[in-house]
Design an enzyme around this catalytic site. Structure first.
Site, mmCIF file in Angstrom:
data_model
loop_
_atom_site.group_PDB
_atom_site.id
_atom_site.type_symbol
_atom_site.label_atom_id
_atom_site.label_comp_id
_atom_site.label_asym_id
_atom_site.label_seq_id
_atom_site.Cartn_x
_atom_site.Cartn_y
_atom_site.Cartn_z
ATOM 1 N N ASN A 8 0.877 -1.170 0.000
ATOM 2 C CA ASN A 8 0.000 0.000 0.000
ATOM 3 C C ASN A 8 0.914 1.220 0.000
ATOM 4 O OD1 ASN A 8 -1.771 2.056 0.486
ATOM 5 N ND2 ASN A 8 -2.420 1.344 2.514
ATOM 6 N N LYS A 10 0.190 4.220 -0.275
ATOM 7 C CA LYS A 10 -0.447 5.397 0.335
ATOM 8 C C LYS A 10 -0.212 6.635 -0.542
ATOM 9 C CE LYS A 10 -0.183 3.118 4.776
ATOM 10 N NZ LYS A 10 -0.082 3.181 6.228
ATOM 11 N N HIS A 97 -9.510 1.240 5.030
ATOM 12 C CA HIS A 97 -8.236 1.410 5.739
ATOM 13 C C HIS A 97 -8.446 2.363 6.917
ATOM 14 C CE1 HIS A 97 -4.106 2.452 6.627
ATOM 15 N NE2 HIS A 97 -3.743 1.381 5.942
ATOM 16 N N GLU A 99 -6.798 4.710 7.942
ATOM 17 C CA GLU A 99 -6.542 6.123 7.618
ATOM 18 C C GLU A 99 -7.757 6.751 6.940
ATOM 19 O OE1 GLU A 99 -2.832 5.337 5.623
ATOM 20 O OE2 GLU A 99 -1.929 4.883 7.564
ATOM 21 N N GLU A 167 -5.156 -4.805 10.609
ATOM 22 C CA GLU A 167 -4.129 -3.786 10.825
ATOM 23 C C GLU A 167 -4.412 -3.050 12.131
ATOM 24 O OE1 GLU A 167 -2.275 -2.595 6.758
ATOM 25 O OE2 GLU A 167 -3.911 -1.239 7.233
ATOM 26 N N GLY A 173 2.820 2.300 10.842
ATOM 27 C CA GLY A 173 3.791 3.384 10.700
ATOM 28 C C GLY A 173 4.524 3.732 11.987
ATOM 29 N N SER A 206 3.734 -2.079 10.411
ATOM 30 C CA SER A 206 5.185 -2.122 10.643
ATOM 31 C C SER A 206 5.819 -3.457 10.254
ATOM 32 C CB SER A 206 5.513 -1.776 12.100
ATOM 33 O OG SER A 206 5.098 -0.455 12.388
HETATM 34 P P1 13P Z 1 3.181 0.396 7.702
HETATM 35 O O1 13P Z 1 3.698 -0.867 7.078
HETATM 36 O O2 13P Z 1 3.892 1.624 7.231
HETATM 37 O O3 13P Z 1 3.086 0.282 9.183
HETATM 38 O O4 13P Z 1 1.669 0.592 7.164
HETATM 39 C C1 13P Z 1 0.785 -0.465 7.231
HETATM 40 C C2 13P Z 1 -0.437 -0.115 6.491
HETATM 41 O O5 13P Z 1 -1.196 0.754 6.905
HETATM 42 C C3 13P Z 1 -0.695 -0.808 5.232
HETATM 43 O O6 13P Z 1 -1.981 -0.560 4.765
#
Ligand code: 13P
Length: 244
Positions: A8, A10, A97, A99, A167, A173, A206
């Site tokens: 992803n 982002k 997601h 976010e 997640e 992150g 992560s």
């Molecule tokens: P990270 O791998 O940066 O922690 O992000 C995970 C994520 O949100 C994937 O959709």
């Protein structure tokens, strides 16, 4: 069942860096075709880069988007429909997601409607669930994820059209992934909630080459949804290699 290793990306990158990253992933797989024995690969760039990134890909790497509209084509300024994504050869779309749940106040029912739209257009959905740190501290993570699964999945969910991504919000992150025990417990819980036992359940939060072997070998973990580490071809493929 093969692992799905999904990147992803982002809201990252420039056109140039995304094309270079896509090429890096394709070339890395070509250099180590063994990777395809146990893994499928997917990358999900931002909307503006999808078409040009697609031109860099081979059969070995699928293309996905990070969201789609709840409506079909028509007067919906700024939205991108599932049919449009299908039309440019996306095969997956990430939905719900954390976010998007946080930044755009997306709620379970709305995510389920988007997923139904995506399925109708012939896309596979990756539906994300996961608790916040506060919810985990209270010990209510299973209630939270159980409700998300109940309400953000559309009807007729099968292994052919749906992947679940667990997640935990506090692991995204932050450099702090969930422990193998926590992942095993939650993936077991999610597995019990799903009728079709072949639905893949990805872990996200992560993930990196150094923890991938521990995570991808856990029962009911069928791949990863990778953010930060998917922005470097070496790390992204390193996650798949680590699990060998
Ligand atoms: P990270 O791998 O940066 O922690 O992000 C995970 C994520 O949100 C994937 O959709």
């Amino acid at each position: 069942m093969k692992n799905l290793i999904a990147g992803n990306w982002k809201m990252n990158g420039t056109l140039e860096s995304c094309l270079a990253l896509a090429r890096g992933v394709v070339e890395g797989i070509q250099a180590d075709p063994q990777l395809l024995k146990k893994n499928e690969f997917l990358i999900c760039p931002s909307y503006p880069y999808l078409v040009l990134v697609q031109a860099e890909l081979t059969q070995a790497v699928a293309l996905g988007a990070q969201d789609c509209a709840v409506k079909n084509n028509g007067a919906h300024t700024g939205d991108v429909s599932a049919e449009m994504l299908k039309n440019i050869n996306c095969s997956y779309v990430i939905l719900g997601h954390s976010e998007r749940r946080a930044d755009h106040r997306e709620q379970d029912g709305y995510i389920a409607e988007k997923a139904a739209m995506a399925h109708r257009a012939g896309l596979n959905t990756i539906i994300c669930v996961g608790e916040t740190e506060e919810q985990r501290e209270k010990g209510i993570q299973e209630e939270v994820v159980g409700e998300q699964l109940r309400d953000s999945l559309p009807t007729h969910v099968t292994a052919e059209n749906t992947v679940i991504a667990y997640e935990p919000v506090w692991a995204i992150g932050t450099g702090k992934s969930a422990t193998p025990d926590d992942i095993a417990a939650m993936h077991g819980f999610i597995r019990d909630q799903l009728e079709d036992e072949n639905i893949r359940i990805l872990y996200g939060g992560s993930m990196k080459p150094s923890n991938a072997a521990d995570i991808l070998t856990i029962e009911n973990v069928n791949g990863g949804l990778i953010g930060g580490a998917s922005l470097k071809a070496e790390d992204f493929l390193g996650i798949a290699k680590a699990a060998e």
